[in-house]
Design a protein around this motif. Structure first.
Motif, PDB file in Angstrom:
ATOM      1  N   LEU A 145       1.046  -1.215   0.148  1.00  0.00           N
ATOM      2  CA  LEU A 145      -0.129   0.157  -0.167  1.00  0.00           C
ATOM      3  C   LEU A 145       0.686   1.050  -0.090  1.00  0.00           C
ATOM      4  CD1 LEU A 145      -2.747  -1.144   2.569  1.00  0.00           C
ATOM      5  CD2 LEU A 145      -3.005  -0.887   0.261  1.00  0.00           C
ATOM      6  N   LEU A 146       2.107   1.182   0.787  1.00  0.00           N
ATOM      7  CA  LEU A 146       2.902   2.442   0.558  1.00  0.00           C
ATOM      8  C   LEU A 146       3.607   2.688  -0.554  1.00  0.00           C
ATOM      9  CD1 LEU A 146       4.791   1.616   3.870  1.00  0.00           C
ATOM     10  CD2 LEU A 146       3.084   3.567   3.586  1.00  0.00           C
ATOM     11  N   ARG A 147       3.825   1.828  -1.619  1.00  0.00           N
ATOM     12  CA  ARG A 147       4.383   1.717  -2.861  1.00  0.00           C
ATOM     13  C   ARG A 147       3.434   2.229  -4.051  1.00  0.00           C
ATOM     14  NH1 ARG A 147       9.645  -0.075  -2.648  1.00  0.00           N
ATOM     15  NH2 ARG A 147      10.095  -1.493  -0.871  1.00  0.00           N
ATOM     16  N   LEU A 148       2.170   2.252  -3.587  1.00  0.00           N
ATOM     17  CA  LEU A 148       1.129   2.290  -4.562  1.00  0.00           C
ATOM     18  C   LEU A 148       0.846   3.920  -4.821  1.00  0.00           C
ATOM     19  CD1 LEU A 148      -1.698  -0.079  -3.803  1.00  0.00           C
ATOM     20  CD2 LEU A 148      -0.284  -0.226  -5.599  1.00  0.00           C
ATOM     21  N   SER A 149       0.781   4.087  -6.007  1.00  0.00           N
ATOM     22  CA  SER A 149       0.694   5.754  -6.444  1.00  0.00           C
ATOM     23  C   SER A 149      -0.808   6.268  -5.988  1.00  0.00           C
ATOM     24  CB  SER A 149       0.775   6.308  -7.800  1.00  0.00           C
ATOM     25  OG  SER A 149      -0.268   5.488  -8.742  1.00  0.00           O
ATOM     26  N   PRO A 150      -1.050   7.647  -5.636  1.00  0.00           N
ATOM     27  CA  PRO A 150      -2.544   7.806  -5.361  1.00  0.00           C
ATOM     28  C   PRO A 150      -3.279   7.622  -6.457  1.00  0.00           C
ATOM     29  CG  PRO A 150      -0.666   9.571  -4.643  1.00  0.00           C
ATOM     30  CD  PRO A 150       0.061   8.526  -5.730  1.00  0.00           C
ATOM     31  N   GLN A 151      -2.876   7.450  -7.806  1.00  0.00           N
ATOM     32  CA  GLN A 151      -3.870   7.420  -8.793  1.00  0.00           C
ATOM     33  C   GLN A 151      -4.412   5.749  -8.686  1.00  0.00           C
ATOM     34  OE1 GLN A 151      -0.935   8.805  -9.299  1.00  0.00           O
ATOM     35  NE2 GLN A 151      -1.698  10.986  -9.171  1.00  0.00           N
TER      36      GLN A 151
END
Length: 742
Positions: A709-715
């Motif tokens: 979850l920390l590596r996912l981009s906001p989009q």
């Protein structure tokens, strides 16, 4: 030549020839002897044949005469049968013709019998009146034997007058006269019994037997002898006060046995018509229940002065048991093959053991006090904590031996009937002994610091090993006590079901009250019907919790350096407000540009050193520690024998899970993360994952999801976070200030 040998049933030709040729004549000229012998045998054969022919001729000549005689006998038998038949008919006719006459004769005979009975009744009634009148004069003479003779005559008359209208009045009159005779004879009777005069006593036995008052005579005998024995007991108590109850009982029991043997000899000469054993059994039962002061009162008084009450009671009980064994031999000897009153004998043995019934009903109290005293010598508290733990381990064999001794004392003192109380006492004893372990555990928890301390870890494992050893020993003790109880129950029940009941070993009836017997039976039934043993539930509850607590403390000691570093997660410099500007500049840097922070590297280095610290303690063959670990955590019990790493691997896995869980909880406590901070935190998580992978372990699923979850981009956060825990998705979104599109 002797031919008698030929008629022998076991005649042998060879033996006869050999014997014949041993003669001197045969030895001189064998051929001539053989020729002569053959000639003689031929002559004998001719004589026998001639005799047989003559006999046959005589038989043939007598056959016609035999046939005629047989026919005559047959004719006479037929004639006799006809005559018997005619006689039978004549008898039947006579019976028919004289039936009425016989009834008349029977009625006349009955009337005659009744007249004779009436005559005897009138005679006895007259005799009763004469005897009743004469008795007053005889009573004035004071001749007891003459009075007895008159009463016997009146007794015989009363039996004949059983159907007269005033029978009850006459019966009461006779009983009143017997009472007068008994009152008149009682002083002389008591004197005869007290002085042990055989001649005088025989006279009174004869008199009282004649008037059907032998039971009353035996009561006088019991009263006299009981008075003598009770006085001897009072003399012991009053004159030998310095000696105490144990010596009093010992001497009084000797007195009773000596008196028994004397009275057996005396009673055999006086009471010849009744069982001497039954007389003395009833006497001794009355005496033992009437002692003043009673055994119970004396024991209570002495017990208050004893520090070890159970041992003191056991000493007294052994004295009583020895007396009971000697008394059993005396009873068997006195019975002389005559039947013994079983109920009376049981009452006697109950009187012997009655002083101990009250103490056995309170056996839990006495056993608990005994075990508490013994527990004082097991006090293991030392100034140094490691010395205390080692002392605890050394005290385990002694602690178990004290419990074994308590079991033996229960068998000796209560014959196994006090197991209900023993179990209660053992539970308290075990719990009190475990308090020392709990106290040590409390000291361990107080002394553990916030730094790496392998000495503290060693003390925790040693304590855990001690608990495992104690658990193993207590389980064996439980099995032994349970087996002992069931063995006692089988013996007691086999005695109850035996045809030849031995009253001296019916200990359930001798030592237990009705409530105690019921409690004992319920205890045995619960063991026989269920799978649990006597102490299993208590041991399991107490020791399992203690193992879990010690294991938890051990885990905390190992985990302290990790938890101290993890406490820095929420306040790490990488995502503090002071570093927001630098974080914005580094946001566009690639992932490999980020290095793990110091807190996580410190944790990684510590985790990598754990195996070398754990293995020396956990790879050794240690059954006690193995048992304690398996009880403390089910994961140790599921470990197979071939599993790599053994218990050290299991403990390392538990520490790894704790690290991941604590790390995840601290991460979720971070208020805000920027893009660069997310990459930094993900790098820290990945580093921990690499360390765990090197140890053969892995990150927890939740921590892996946090890294994702920390590596996912906001989009793409909304679309690619669907497989993760909703709670984690929401928490990370809030930390990253990602607006929900839902």
């Amino acid at each position: 030549m002797d031919v008698a040998a030929f008629s022998d049933d076991n005649f042998e030709v060879k033996n006869w020839i050999n014997k014949t040729f041993k003669s001197a004549e045969a030895q001189e000229n064998r051929d001539a002897f053989v020729s002569s012998l053959v000639m003689k045998l031929q002559l004998y054969v001719q004589q026998v044949n001639s005799a047989l022919e003559d006999t046959s001729q005589q038989v043939l000549q007598s056959l016609p005469r035999v046939m005629r005689d047989t026919e005559i006998l047959h004719q006479e038998a037929l004639l006799l049968r006809d005559k018997m038949h005619s006689v039978k008919q004549e008898i039947a006719k006579v019976e028919q013709d004289t039936a009425q006459s016989m009834k008349t004769l029977e009625r006349i005979d009955r009337i005659k019998t009744e007249l004779q009975a009436a005559k005897e009744a009138l005679h006895e009634a007259d005799n009763w009146t004469v005897l009743a009148t004469d008795l007053e004069e005889v009573f004035e003479s004071g001749d007891i034997q003459s009075i007895s003779a008159k009463l016997v005559s009146m007794q015989q008359s009363l039996r004949i007058l059983a159907n007269v209208p005033d029978y009850e009045d006459r019966h009461l009159q006779l009983e009143g006269l017997k009472n007068r005779l008994e009152a008149m004879a009682s002083p002389l009777l008591v004197q005869a019994f007290t002085s042990a005069s055989i001649e005088q006593s025989r006279v009174f036995v004869k008199v009282f037997t004649a008037i059907d008052r032998l039971p009353q005579l035996l009561k006088y005998y019991h009263k006299c002898q009981k008075g003598v024995l009770m006085q001897q007991w009072r003399n012991l108590v009053e004159m030998e006060q310095d000696e105490g109850i144990a010596e009093w009982m010992h001497k009084f029991y000797d007195t009773l046995l000596s008196n028994w043997h004397d009275q057996v000899k005396w009673c055999c000469q006086v009471f010849t018509s009744v069982s001497v054993a039954n007389i003395l059994i009833e006497l001794y039962a009355e005496t033992l229940t009437s002692l003043d002061p009673s055994f119970s009162v004396c024991i209570d008084a002495a017990l208050k002065q004893q520090s070890d009450q159970l041992t003191f009671l056991l000493k007294l009980q052994q004295i009583t048991k020895h007396f009971a064994m000697n008394l059993q031999v005396a009873v068997d000897s006195a019975s002389q093959g005559k039947p013994i009153n079983k109920e009376g004998l049981l009452s006697l043995v109950q009187a012997v053991y009655s002083p101990y019934v009250a103490y056995i009903s309170k056996y839990a109290q006495y056993a608990q006090a005994y075990l508490s005293q013994k527990l004082l010598i097991l006090e293991c508290s030392k100034a140094d904590l490691m010395d205390t733990i080692q002392s605890l381990g050394q005290s385990i064999p002694r602690a178990i031996s004290i419990a074994v001794e308590a079991n033996k004392m229960c068998l000796l003192f209560t014959e196994g009937c006090g197991y209900s109380g023993l179990i209660k006492a053992l539970k308290v004893y075990i719990n009190n002994y475990l308090d020392q372990y709990r106290h040590v555990l409390h000291r361990l928890e107080q002394q553990k610091g916030d730094r790496e301390d392998w000495n503290m870890f060693q003390m925790c494992l040693t304590l855990l090993q001690n608990v495992g050893e104690l658990l193993n020993q207590l389980k064996q003790l439980d099995r032994d006590v349970t087996h002992s109880l069931l063995d006692v129950s089988r013996k007691l029940n086999s005695q109850d079901g035996s045809k030849e009941v031995n009253s001296f070993i019916q200990f359930k009836k001798l030592l237990l009250s009705s409530a105690g017997q019921k409690e004992f039976d319920i205890l045995v039934s619960s063991i026989q019907e269920g799978e649990e043993t006597l102490l299993e539930e208590h041991i399991t509850q107490s020791l399992n919790k203690l193992c879990s607590d010690v294991h938890h403390t051990t885990f905390q000691v190992i985990f302290v350096p990790i938890s101290v570093q993890l406490e820095q997660v929420q306040s790490a410099p990488a995502w503090s407000n002071a570093n927001k500007q630098a974080a914005t500049v580094a946001a566009d840097l690639p992932d490999f540009s980020f290095a793990p922070q110091e807190y996580i590297t410190q944790i990684g280095q510590y985790l990598m050193t754990l195996p070398q610290h754990l293995e020396p303690f956990l790879l050794q063959d240690n059954p006690s520690l193995t048992l304690a670990l398996q009880v403390a955590d089910v994961e140790y019990g599921l470990l197979s024998a071939e599993a790599e790493g053994g218990f050290a691997g299991v403990l390392l896995g538990i520490i790894a899970r704790g690290t991941c869980q604590t790390y995840c909880d601290n991460i979720l406590g971070i208020c805000e993360l920027g893009s660069s901070s997310c990459k930094q935190l993900a790098t820290d998580i990945d580093y921990l994952g690499n360390v765990l992978e090197d140890l053969g372990l892995s990150l927890s699923e939740h921590l892996q999801q946090v890294s994702t979850l920390l590596r996912l981009s906001p989009q793409e956060y909304q679309t690619k976070s669907s497989g993760c825990s909703p709670r984690l998705v929401a928490a990370v979104r809030q930390m990253r200030n990602i607006t929900s599109s839902g």
